[in-house]
Motif scaffolding. Sequence first.
Motif, PDB file in Angstrom:
ATOM      1  N   UNK A   1       0.849  -1.193   0.000  1.00 43.85           N
ATOM      2  CA  UNK A   1       0.000   0.000   0.000  1.00 43.85           C
ATOM      3  C   UNK A   1       0.883   1.241   0.000  1.00 43.85           C
ATOM      4  N   UNK A   2       0.572   2.176  -0.932  1.00 41.51           N
ATOM      5  CA  UNK A   2       1.354   3.423  -0.991  1.00 41.51           C
ATOM      6  C   UNK A   2       0.523   4.561  -0.443  1.00 41.51           C
ATOM      7  N   UNK A   3       1.102   5.299   0.482  1.00 41.36           N
ATOM      8  CA  UNK A   3       0.390   6.435   1.069  1.00 41.36           C
ATOM      9  C   UNK A   3       0.845   7.707   0.388  1.00 41.36           C
ATOM     10  N   UNK A   4      -0.104   8.524  -0.039  1.00 41.61           N
ATOM     11  CA  UNK A   4       0.227   9.793  -0.665  1.00 41.61           C
ATOM     12  C   UNK A   4       0.158  10.917   0.346  1.00 41.61           C
ATOM     13  N   UNK A   5       0.157  12.168  -0.164  1.00 39.68           N
ATOM     14  CA  UNK A   5       0.135  13.312   0.744  1.00 39.68           C
ATOM     15  C   UNK A   5      -1.144  13.369   1.567  1.00 39.68           C
ATOM     16  N   UNK A   6      -1.050  13.896   2.775  1.00 37.46           N
ATOM     17  CA  UNK A   6      -2.223  14.122   3.600  1.00 37.46           C
ATOM     18  C   UNK A   6      -2.610  12.949   4.479  1.00 37.46           C
TER      19      UNK A   6
ATOM     20  N   UNK B   1      -2.731   0.984  -8.596  1.00 34.52           N
ATOM     21  CA  UNK B   1      -1.400   1.242  -8.024  1.00 34.52           C
ATOM     22  C   UNK B   1      -1.375   0.931  -6.544  1.00 34.52           C
ATOM     23  N   UNK B   2      -2.536   0.543  -5.999  1.00 34.30           N
ATOM     24  CA  UNK B   2      -2.664   0.270  -4.581  1.00 34.30           C
ATOM     25  C   UNK B   2      -2.236   1.482  -3.747  1.00 34.30           C
ATOM     26  N   UNK B   3      -2.714   2.656  -4.137  1.00 32.80           N
ATOM     27  CA  UNK B   3      -2.306   3.855  -3.411  1.00 32.80           C
ATOM     28  C   UNK B   3      -3.531   4.630  -2.928  1.00 32.80           C
ATOM     29  N   UNK B   4      -3.314   5.427  -1.915  1.00 28.75           N
ATOM     30  CA  UNK B   4      -4.386   6.221  -1.312  1.00 28.75           C
ATOM     31  C   UNK B   4      -3.812   7.562  -0.879  1.00 28.75           C
ATOM     32  N   UNK B   5      -4.544   8.647  -1.143  1.00 31.46           N
ATOM     33  CA  UNK B   5      -4.046   9.963  -0.729  1.00 31.46           C
ATOM     34  C   UNK B   5      -5.210  10.923  -0.545  1.00 31.46           C
ATOM     35  N   UNK B   6      -4.921  12.111  -0.064  1.00 30.49           N
ATOM     36  CA  UNK B   6      -5.952  13.135   0.139  1.00 30.49           C
ATOM     37  C   UNK B   6      -5.653  14.306  -0.796  1.00 30.49           C
ATOM     38  N   UNK B   7      -6.626  14.665  -1.620  1.00 31.71           N
ATOM     39  CA  UNK B   7      -6.479  15.824  -2.510  1.00 31.71           C
ATOM     40  C   UNK B   7      -6.913  17.068  -1.759  1.00 31.71           C
ATOM     41  N   UNK B   8      -6.058  18.082  -1.697  1.00 25.61           N
ATOM     42  CA  UNK B   8      -6.440  19.327  -1.042  1.00 25.61           C
ATOM     43  C   UNK B   8      -5.689  20.458  -1.707  1.00 25.61           C
TER      44      UNK B   8
END
Lengths: 292, 248
Positions: free
Chosen positions: B30-35, B58-65
Amino acid sequence: MPREAEPSLNERAFVVQALQEGLRVDGRAFDQYRQLELKFGEQYGVADVTLGKTRILVKVSAEVTTPYTDRPFDGIFTITTELSPMASPAFEVNRPTETEVLLSRLLEKTVRRSNALDTESLCLVAGQKCWSIRVDLHVLSHDGNLIDVSCFAVVAALRHFRKPDTSIEGGHLTVYTPAEREPVPLSWLHSPFCVTFSFYGEGEITILDANLLEEQLRVSSCTISLNRHGEICQIAKLGGTPVEAATLLQCASVALNKVKEFSTLLDQKLAEDAKRRNKGGLLAELSAENER
Amino acid sequence: MATAQSERIFVLPGDQIDPSLIPSHPKKALRLGPGLRHIPPNELVPTVAGQLVTDPRKNSIWVEYNGGRYVPTVGDLVIGTVHHSATDYFYVTLSSYTSNAILPQLAFEMATKKTRPNLNPGALVYARVCLANRHMDPELECVSPSTGKADGLGPLNGGMLFEISLGMARRLLMRKSVEEGKVVVLEELGAAGLAFETAVGRNGKIWVNSEKTKTVLLVGRAVKETDEKSLTVDQQKKLVRKLVREMS
């Protein structure tokens, strides 16, 4: 230590190139101000002025104190400016930058020394009691041209301000609350405004109301303070590239036009605010003030 | 957005994230993005308010802000200003009130000790962030380490730099900026017959160059207005038509 990023060489070259072609980065004309907005607060003597992204809040307050011993017939009038870290992290508390010192000195010269406020009228009991009028100026957001906006805000707030009504009977001073007697305006003699010119190139390009980027790139600047009758209070040109006398004369006449615009705007806003406060038209009856 | 969910999910700092939202891939980690912040052993906590986005492939998760301050991340394309140079490095300012990033003088295409570029203080460079740790100064490069090619990175000459919001920069840098980012302003300007080149920095900068000063100003103004007033696709088209008409 936090430091503001300085404009790059590309920006420097481009802004000057564009000015030489008669264009400004934000698309304004050379003698055009950004949108000037003035809002008065619920209380008397609070003015919130925005010019583009520059924003300034001014609060006027009054208290009764003893006058200075060398000036027993004069009230006390002070202007304090504060460039807080809220406007830009480059400003630090209790460490005035050059901008701040120049700003407060210029306001001092424009408003205080031109006798815009009649300090003698602030005297209550000679040598014993007088009003101390204090103007607090806070820069909330800095995007250039602080001087013009500050001066406008200070004048607007002072003209909007009302001090509590007082009476003296047998050497006994009474200060009335707003509920007892309607507060009275300051005795205001004339309204000076500042107009700042920025010069580029060899001093032949003149623009009004420079934003922060333009302010950082100018070769010299000149601030003219005058009222709408064309009476000049001060001219400050602190160093920088020399400018032709003819240009300065032209600047003065442009400044007069701008000051007339400011003056009209302020009168109009003050009238609107007075109308808003005067619900039912009872204010004239409540006032205990005599005509001068 | 790359998410498969039909409705948008918004999170606040410290919210609990529904475990069903977190993508699970059989092979990839699991890839963690920004936030997002990982609190061991297995807790995910948002650190900012924004839209939760996941990419199952891509098995990734992040927060768009659309936050204010740029935080360098490896792989970001940025526009920096050279602050000063030392024997082996250029010190580059990415944003105000942050410490300088370092750019090795040999991290340019075909650079050797004799042919390295000479950048004066104030020069603009388009670079990629190659090292970004939380408590260290970020490191930049203007060359792809695997191929040795510049791929468009390097010093930027002439033109003008405009400040935009970080969200706008990210939208402009999307692979499909028209479909996903909903920005058509640059395409429309190009279609209107203007010749210009741009470089977008993830640190909220856009560099525009053209032979005509007017074109540069027009492009910059169009992009900034799109950003500040968050215009829709139709409004952007209208804006471009209006600006082009005003110019000619």
